[in-house]
Scaffold this motif. Structure first.
Motif, PDB file in Angstrom:
ATOM      1  N   SER A   3       0.815  -1.219   0.000  1.00  0.00           N
ATOM      2  CA  SER A   3       0.000   0.000   0.000  1.00  0.00           C
ATOM      3  C   SER A   3       0.847   1.267   0.000  1.00  0.00           C
ATOM      4  O   SER A   3       0.328   2.361  -0.231  1.00  0.00           O
ATOM      5  CB  SER A   3      -0.923   0.000   1.226  1.00  0.00           C
ATOM      6  OG  SER A   3      -0.163  -0.015   2.428  1.00  0.00           O
ATOM      7  N   ASN A   4       2.165   1.137   0.282  1.00  0.00           N
ATOM      8  CA  ASN A   4       3.015   2.330   0.252  1.00  0.00           C
ATOM      9  C   ASN A   4       3.187   2.870  -1.164  1.00  0.00           C
ATOM     10  O   ASN A   4       3.450   4.057  -1.351  1.00  0.00           O
ATOM     11  CB  ASN A   4       4.391   2.009   0.842  1.00  0.00           C
ATOM     12  CG  ASN A   4       4.342   1.824   2.340  1.00  0.00           C
ATOM     13  OD1 ASN A   4       3.989   2.746   3.063  1.00  0.00           O
ATOM     14  ND2 ASN A   4       4.670   0.635   2.809  1.00  0.00           N
ATOM     15  N   TRP A   5       3.101   1.974  -2.176  1.00  0.00           N
ATOM     16  CA  TRP A   5       3.233   2.402  -3.574  1.00  0.00           C
ATOM     17  C   TRP A   5       1.831   2.754  -4.071  1.00  0.00           C
ATOM     18  O   TRP A   5       1.167   1.973  -4.727  1.00  0.00           O
ATOM     19  CB  TRP A   5       3.869   1.286  -4.407  1.00  0.00           C
ATOM     20  CG  TRP A   5       4.194   1.659  -5.813  1.00  0.00           C
ATOM     21  CD1 TRP A   5       3.357   1.607  -6.894  1.00  0.00           C
ATOM     22  CD2 TRP A   5       5.445   2.150  -6.314  1.00  0.00           C
ATOM     23  NE1 TRP A   5       4.001   2.021  -8.027  1.00  0.00           N
ATOM     24  CE2 TRP A   5       5.297   2.365  -7.710  1.00  0.00           C
ATOM     25  CE3 TRP A   5       6.678   2.427  -5.736  1.00  0.00           C
ATOM     26  CZ2 TRP A   5       6.330   2.839  -8.510  1.00  0.00           C
ATOM     27  CZ3 TRP A   5       7.705   2.900  -6.539  1.00  0.00           C
ATOM     28  CH2 TRP A   5       7.529   3.100  -7.912  1.00  0.00           C
ATOM     29  N   GLN A  29      10.339   9.660   0.066  1.00  0.00           N
ATOM     30  CA  GLN A  29      11.181   9.285   1.193  1.00  0.00           C
ATOM     31  C   GLN A  29      11.336   7.771   1.274  1.00  0.00           C
ATOM     32  O   GLN A  29      12.396   7.263   1.630  1.00  0.00           O
ATOM     33  CB  GLN A  29      10.575   9.782   2.507  1.00  0.00           C
ATOM     34  CG  GLN A  29      10.749  11.264   2.766  1.00  0.00           C
ATOM     35  CD  GLN A  29      10.200  11.635   4.119  1.00  0.00           C
ATOM     36  OE1 GLN A  29      10.810  11.359   5.152  1.00  0.00           O
ATOM     37  NE2 GLN A  29       9.028  12.238   4.136  1.00  0.00           N
ATOM     38  N   LYS A  30      10.271   7.059   0.944  1.00  0.00           N
ATOM     39  CA  LYS A  30      10.309   5.605   1.012  1.00  0.00           C
ATOM     40  C   LYS A  30      11.025   4.988  -0.189  1.00  0.00           C
ATOM     41  O   LYS A  30      11.775   4.031  -0.049  1.00  0.00           O
ATOM     42  CB  LYS A  30       8.885   5.045   1.105  1.00  0.00           C
ATOM     43  CG  LYS A  30       8.154   5.350   2.402  1.00  0.00           C
ATOM     44  CD  LYS A  30       6.762   4.760   2.382  1.00  0.00           C
ATOM     45  CE  LYS A  30       6.090   4.835   3.754  1.00  0.00           C
ATOM     46  NZ  LYS A  30       5.785   6.213   4.159  1.00  0.00           N
ATOM     47  N   PHE A  31      10.769   5.538  -1.392  1.00  0.00           N
ATOM     48  CA  PHE A  31      11.209   4.857  -2.609  1.00  0.00           C
ATOM     49  C   PHE A  31      12.312   5.569  -3.378  1.00  0.00           C
ATOM     50  O   PHE A  31      12.885   4.989  -4.302  1.00  0.00           O
ATOM     51  CB  PHE A  31      10.011   4.642  -3.533  1.00  0.00           C
ATOM     52  CG  PHE A  31       8.971   3.718  -2.963  1.00  0.00           C
ATOM     53  CD1 PHE A  31       9.210   2.355  -2.906  1.00  0.00           C
ATOM     54  CD2 PHE A  31       7.776   4.200  -2.460  1.00  0.00           C
ATOM     55  CE1 PHE A  31       8.262   1.494  -2.377  1.00  0.00           C
ATOM     56  CE2 PHE A  31       6.824   3.356  -1.920  1.00  0.00           C
ATOM     57  CZ  PHE A  31       7.067   1.994  -1.874  1.00  0.00           C
ATOM     58  N   GLY A  32      12.624   6.822  -3.054  1.00  0.00           N
ATOM     59  CA  GLY A  32      13.635   7.533  -3.836  1.00  0.00           C
ATOM     60  C   GLY A  32      13.103   7.888  -5.201  1.00  0.00           C
ATOM     61  O   GLY A  32      12.137   8.652  -5.326  1.00  0.00           O
ATOM     62  N   LEU A  84       3.118  17.161  -0.433  1.00  0.00           N
ATOM     63  CA  LEU A  84       3.333  16.369   0.770  1.00  0.00           C
ATOM     64  C   LEU A  84       3.159  14.884   0.495  1.00  0.00           C
ATOM     65  O   LEU A  84       3.943  14.061   0.982  1.00  0.00           O
ATOM     66  CB  LEU A  84       2.371  16.819   1.870  1.00  0.00           C
ATOM     67  CG  LEU A  84       2.475  16.065   3.198  1.00  0.00           C
ATOM     68  CD1 LEU A  84       3.898  16.139   3.766  1.00  0.00           C
ATOM     69  CD2 LEU A  84       1.467  16.618   4.213  1.00  0.00           C
ATOM     70  N   ASP A  85       2.167  14.527  -0.294  1.00  0.00           N
ATOM     71  CA  ASP A  85       1.983  13.114  -0.610  1.00  0.00           C
ATOM     72  C   ASP A  85       3.179  12.593  -1.403  1.00  0.00           C
ATOM     73  O   ASP A  85       3.661  11.480  -1.162  1.00  0.00           O
ATOM     74  CB  ASP A  85       0.688  12.895  -1.392  1.00  0.00           C
ATOM     75  CG  ASP A  85       0.190  11.463  -1.266  1.00  0.00           C
ATOM     76  OD1 ASP A  85      -0.166  11.060  -0.146  1.00  0.00           O
ATOM     77  OD2 ASP A  85       0.164  10.742  -2.282  1.00  0.00           O
ATOM     78  N   TYR A  86       3.678  13.397  -2.319  1.00  0.00           N
ATOM     79  CA  TYR A  86       4.880  13.006  -3.056  1.00  0.00           C
ATOM     80  C   TYR A  86       6.083  12.878  -2.124  1.00  0.00           C
ATOM     81  O   TYR A  86       6.894  11.958  -2.249  1.00  0.00           O
ATOM     82  CB  TYR A  86       5.177  14.006  -4.173  1.00  0.00           C
ATOM     83  CG  TYR A  86       4.816  13.461  -5.536  1.00  0.00           C
ATOM     84  CD1 TYR A  86       5.664  12.587  -6.201  1.00  0.00           C
ATOM     85  CD2 TYR A  86       3.610  13.793  -6.140  1.00  0.00           C
ATOM     86  CE1 TYR A  86       5.335  12.059  -7.438  1.00  0.00           C
ATOM     87  CE2 TYR A  86       3.264  13.273  -7.386  1.00  0.00           C
ATOM     88  CZ  TYR A  86       4.136  12.402  -8.020  1.00  0.00           C
ATOM     89  OH  TYR A  86       3.810  11.873  -9.234  1.00  0.00           O
ATOM     90  N   TYR A 109      12.580   1.544   0.526  1.00  0.00           N
ATOM     91  CA  TYR A 109      11.649   0.424   0.472  1.00  0.00           C
ATOM     92  C   TYR A 109      11.824  -0.342  -0.845  1.00  0.00           C
ATOM     93  O   TYR A 109      12.172   0.248  -1.867  1.00  0.00           O
ATOM     94  CB  TYR A 109      10.203   0.919   0.545  1.00  0.00           C
ATOM     95  CG  TYR A 109       9.703   1.262   1.917  1.00  0.00           C
ATOM     96  CD1 TYR A 109      10.426   2.100   2.766  1.00  0.00           C
ATOM     97  CD2 TYR A 109       8.488   0.778   2.375  1.00  0.00           C
ATOM     98  CE1 TYR A 109       9.954   2.429   4.021  1.00  0.00           C
ATOM     99  CE2 TYR A 109       8.004   1.104   3.634  1.00  0.00           C
ATOM    100  CZ  TYR A 109       8.740   1.925   4.448  1.00  0.00           C
ATOM    101  OH  TYR A 109       8.275   2.253   5.697  1.00  0.00           O
ATOM    102  N   PRO A 110      11.547  -1.653  -0.821  1.00  0.00           N
ATOM    103  CA  PRO A 110      11.539  -2.398  -2.095  1.00  0.00           C
ATOM    104  C   PRO A 110      10.277  -2.098  -2.891  1.00  0.00           C
ATOM    105  O   PRO A 110       9.205  -1.882  -2.315  1.00  0.00           O
ATOM    106  CB  PRO A 110      11.555  -3.858  -1.633  1.00  0.00           C
ATOM    107  CG  PRO A 110      10.876  -3.832  -0.291  1.00  0.00           C
ATOM    108  CD  PRO A 110      11.267  -2.522   0.336  1.00  0.00           C
ATOM    109  N   ILE A 111      10.404  -2.064  -4.223  1.00  0.00           N
ATOM    110  CA  ILE A 111       9.236  -1.907  -5.084  1.00  0.00           C
ATOM    111  C   ILE A 111       8.473  -3.229  -5.090  1.00  0.00           C
ATOM    112  O   ILE A 111       9.072  -4.284  -5.303  1.00  0.00           O
ATOM    113  CB  ILE A 111       9.646  -1.539  -6.530  1.00  0.00           C
ATOM    114  CG1 ILE A 111      10.616  -0.358  -6.524  1.00  0.00           C
ATOM    115  CG2 ILE A 111       8.420  -1.238  -7.377  1.00  0.00           C
ATOM    116  CD1 ILE A 111      10.075   0.910  -5.954  1.00  0.00           C
TER     117      ILE A 111
END
Length: 681
Positions: A99-101, A158-161, A151-153, A643-645
């Motif tokens: 759900s992070n992606w 921050q998680k995925f670069g 902010l959402d971006y 985070y991993p994709i």
């Protein structure tokens, strides 16, 4: 007028042949069942659209917020009773889905902009405005949407670069959707976020709503946070696979990034660009609020006729509109309440502050603790750590104010008698099975702890929640300017002294720096490291320390230690989190039974409720039994900085829906393209 959202069915039909609907590509934007030509015509409708994203995107959102206790857990500041997967070698694995992606919020915000800007004016000057209502309000609500998208971006990148930049709601075309899935280099994403925040600041200039709404100053503060984040990330990860063109950067594997060039020419120029942006944005906010920081008496109110402490109350008042320092806060009612004050009244619900954080706070005279004898015994000015009362004596008021001590009055006004509350702070219950009342480390915070029991009704508390404070702008300028120039300029020094003065600490910064011993700081602070190397610059280190202590439990710690690349040393030297000084101190006898025997069990069996004295005199929550996850300490993999994709995204963006290697996206460094697999490095 209520808007009902329906997922685009045409996309599902189009993509049925590859097993998964296009809605899953990038969480396709659900269109409104009401025509945008009819709906986006009034300022109140724009406000309504913005309102629904406040709880979805802003920090610490949700009905049952716990305030200051879960925000920094799983760092060197705070720990819970469990070891997170990310702080182990093998338990964090590549997910099938995640759900992070997610792009749902981004696409709905894009849908708004796609339909509103043609009516307002694409150049944002309102020259084509066809929307009824006050023009300044219309501008403001559009600015809020830009802020929320930024902010959402920021949360995602921050998680995925590297991350896809999607500026418009997508059509039903699969080729266009696949193209939009391509990941942009992280610095380009950061530049896109800054651009959105510039637009937000411009649009919101000229009108000040209540601080329960997003405003221009907040846009500038977030801009300074984002720019500082990217500038320092690029600096400390320079040359690695985590930044564009670094060795092993996976973006090179895709044609669209194969010949990437930085917009400013090279990575050093890019670092300076972001640090300059951080300095400019933070200074504008800091200059406005440096004289409006909330006053701190340094004392905790213990009786109705005692003086109030505004600094303490800022974190547990129900209305924060009278605190200029608070740029945005969440308001609650009893019917839509929270557990902020209740968690503070208990033991922080199983989230404890670490010994290393307690030791990291300075003495009131500005000197580090270790300059005053041993941590255990002290020299008479520092009183040692044999009791919690001793630890708090003559310390930075941010520690002495917010660290709970047995015997203190927690509830001054008992307006809701009969509740099961700690009216007086008890000895920390380190052996309780009920996690709601557990003190994981023995050290607990009272930040957010209201002094009136009416705020402590479960799920019905209504103390406000601080989301952003202007003091961060002072901290951001201090760090950005020092990282940029290598010197502490007069502006940064002034900001630093203002923060220290408010905290009740000597403003002689030079004396603190001179007394700092980095090998000692390394025992207490991940921020003493970058890239696995101990900092040699004591000024920079103390800037990091100031940030750590001022933003105590306000959800910045993990962000900071990641951008500083401050966990590399855990790869080879695991971190064992500790709590208070349990064994061979008077506190050991807090747990004696009525017959004089001890309730503490430390034999290493399943009955153990504390760690044994043979391991350490300090409570070690993960060393009770050898089969605990984290028994050997928190450790790290380089891959864990991002985070991993999820594998699902590779399948969705590959030509045939089955070959992950042919996907237009690429995996983050050292993560495999295989579900349920651990990091490779």
């Amino acid at each position: 007028m209520k808007i009902r959202h329906l997922f685009l069915t045409a996309a599902s039909i189009l993509c049925g042949s590859i097993f998964i609907s296009c809605e899953d590509f990038l969480d396709r934007e659900p269109e409104s069942s009401i025509s945008p030509e009819i709906y986006f015509t009034d300022a109140s409708q724009l406000q309504s659209w913005a309102d629904k994203f406040y709880s979805a995107i802003l920090p610490s959102s949700g009905k049952n917020s716990y305030g200051f206790y879960a925000e920094d857990k799983h760092t060197d500041n705070q720990i819970a009773s469990d070891t997170p997967n990310r702080l182990t070698k093998t338990l964090w694995k590549v997910p099938q889905d995640d759900s992070n992606w997610k792009f749902e919020n981004i696409y709905q915000l894009n849908y708004f902009l796609d339909n509103v800007l043609p009516k307002f004016g694409e150049n944002l000057d309102g020259s084509q405005n066809q929307i009824s209502g006050d023009l300044q309000s219309i501008r403001h609500y559009i600015g809020e949407i830009y802020f929320l998208r930024a902010l959402d971006y920021f949360n995602r990148y921050q998680k995925f670069g590297d991350f896809p930049i999607v500026e418009h709601a997508l059509t039903d075309d699969m080729e266009a959707t696949t193209e939009a899935s391509k990941r942009s280099p992280r610095n380009e994403v950061a530049r896109f976020i800054l651009s959105d925040l510039d637009k937000a600041a411009t649009l919101m200039d000229g009108i000040d709503f209540a601080t329960t709404r997003i405003n221009r100053d907040l846009a500038l503060l977030l801009k300074s946070r984002v720019a500082l984040y990217e500038g320092t990330f690029l600096k400390y990860f320079k040359g690695t696979a985590f930044v564009p063109n670094g060795e092993g950067w996976p973006g090179k594997s895709k044609e669209y990034n194969a010949n990437y060039e930085y917009p400013s020419g090279n990575i050093d120029n890019e670092i300076n660009f972001f640090l300059d942006e951080a300095m400019a944005a933070s200074k504008e906010v800091a200059e406005k609020y440096k004289g409006q920081l909330t006053a701190n008496t340094g004392m905790l109110q213990q009786a109705a006729d005692d003086p109030e402490n505004p600094y303490y109350n800022m974190f547990c008042d129900e209305d924060l509109s009278s605190y200029p320092e608070v740029l945005l806060w969440r308001q609650y009612t009893m019917n839509k309440g929270n557990d902020i004050a209740l968690a503070a009244n208990m033991g922080n619900w199983g989230v404890g502050i670490t010994r290393s954080f307690v030791q990291n706070f300075l003495m009131a005279d500005g000197t580090p603790v270790y300059t005053h004898g041993t941590y255990a015994d002290g020299d008479g000015y520092y009183m040692g750590d044999q009791t919690i009362a001793d630890v708090r004596t003559n310390r930075d008021s941010r520690l002495s104010l917010f660290l709970k001590e047995p015997g203190q009055t927690n509830i001054v006004w008992d307006d809701q008698p009969g509740q099961s509350l700690n009216l007086i702070e008890p000895v920390p219950n380190i052996i309780v099975g009920d996690m709601q009342r557990a003190y994981t480390t023995g050290y607990a915070l009272r930040k957010g702890g209201a002094l009136n029991s009416k705020y402590c009704i479960q799920l019905k508390g209504y103390v406000a929640l601080v989301c952003y404070r202007a003091v961060e702008a002072l901290l951001n300028y201090m760090e950005a300017s020092y990282e940029r120039t290598g010197t502490l300029d007069a502006t940064a020094l002034g900001y630093w002294q203002a923060i220290r003065s408010r905290a009740g600490i000597s403003t002689d910064i030079d004396a603190t720096i001179a007394a700092t011993e980095m090998d000692k700081e390394a025992e207490n602070d991940w921020g003493a490291y970058s890239g696995g190397k101990l900092l040699t610059d004591k000024t920079l280190y103390n800037i990091r320390r100031e940030r750590r202590c001022e933003m105590l439990a306000e959800a910045l710690r993990n962000m900071d230690v990641c951008r500083w690349r401050a966990m590399d040393q855990l790869i080879t030297s695991p971190y064992v989190p500790q709590g208070f000084h349990l064994w061979n101190t008077p506190m050991e006898h807090w747990y004696d039974n009525s017959d004089g025997t001890s309730a503490l069990v430390s034999d290493g069996t399943s009955n153990s409720n504390v760690s044994p004295s043979s391991y350490s005199e300090y409570l070690c929550p993960f060393q009770k039994t050898s089969n605990q996850i984290g028994y050997g300490g928190f450790t790290w993999n380089m891959a864990h900085y991002l985070y991993p994709i999820p594998i699902k995204q590779f399948l969705l963006t590959s030509p045939d829906g089955t070959n992950v290697e042919e996907s237009v996206i690429y995996q983050n460094p050292y993560w495999p393209i295989k579900a349920d697999a651990s990091a490779e490095k």
